[in-house]
Design a protein around this motif. Sequence first.
Motif, PDB file in Angstrom:
ATOM      1  N   PRO A  33       0.705  -1.269   0.130  1.00  0.00           N
ATOM      2  CA  PRO A  33       0.226  -0.204   0.198  1.00  0.00           C
ATOM      3  C   PRO A  33       0.684   1.339  -0.052  1.00  0.00           C
ATOM      4  O   PRO A  33       2.206   1.097   0.406  1.00  0.00           O
ATOM      5  N   PRO A  34       0.533   2.371  -0.090  1.00  0.00           N
ATOM      6  CA  PRO A  34       0.815   3.108  -0.732  1.00  0.00           C
ATOM      7  C   PRO A  34       1.594   4.266   1.242  1.00  0.00           C
ATOM      8  O   PRO A  34       1.078   3.729   2.432  1.00  0.00           O
ATOM      9  N   MET A  35       2.743   5.098   1.179  1.00  0.00           N
ATOM     10  CA  MET A  35       3.403   5.367   2.307  1.00  0.00           C
ATOM     11  C   MET A  35       1.595   6.696   2.667  1.00  0.00           C
ATOM     12  O   MET A  35       1.333   6.877   1.763  1.00  0.00           O
ATOM     13  N   PRO A  36       1.549   6.093   4.009  1.00  0.00           N
ATOM     14  CA  PRO A  36       1.256   7.701   4.674  1.00  0.00           C
ATOM     15  C   PRO A  36       1.877   8.482   4.335  1.00  0.00           C
ATOM     16  O   PRO A  36       2.521   8.568   4.542  1.00  0.00           O
ATOM     17  N   PRO A  37       1.008  10.131   4.530  1.00  0.00           N
ATOM     18  CA  PRO A  37       1.626  11.428   4.378  1.00  0.00           C
ATOM     19  C   PRO A  37       2.278  11.858   5.446  1.00  0.00           C
ATOM     20  O   PRO A  37       2.490  10.886   6.478  1.00  0.00           O
ATOM     21  N   TYR A  39       4.860  12.999   9.067  1.00  0.00           N
ATOM     22  CA  TYR A  39       4.475  13.576   9.973  1.00  0.00           C
ATOM     23  C   TYR A  39       5.098  14.977  10.060  1.00  0.00           C
ATOM     24  O   TYR A  39       6.468  15.029   9.652  1.00  0.00           O
TER      25      TYR A  39
END
Length: 108
Positions: A33-37, A39
Amino acid sequence: MRRLLLALLVAVALPAAAQNANPPDLAPVPEPPPMPPAYEFDPGLEPQVTIIKKENETVEQYRIGGRLYMVKVTPKGGKPYYLIDRNGDGQLTIGPRISVPMWVIKTF
C-alpha cells in the motif's frame, strides 16, 4: 539390519521425490500500500519542562499547552518519583482521587 537399510533408503528417496514434484501455481505478490503522508511537527504537542533545583531535591514540571500533567521529584542521593495529575486540573493535591507517587523500579 534389513529394517535399518529400508529406513535409510526411504529417508534418501523422500527428499528426492519431493524435489521432482511440480510446485503449485503461485500468485504474484501484490504491491504494498502507499506510504501515509509525512508527519508534521507540532511544537504545541511537545511537553514543556521546567526544572527547579533546590538544596535537597530537583523538581521537573511537565506541561502540555500550559497545563501541568506530571511532576518528577529527584531527591538528592535518592531515586526519582513521579506525581501525576489524574484530574486534569493541574493541581497535585490530596483529595478524593489521590495521586499516589510512583517510582521507576527498573528500566531497560
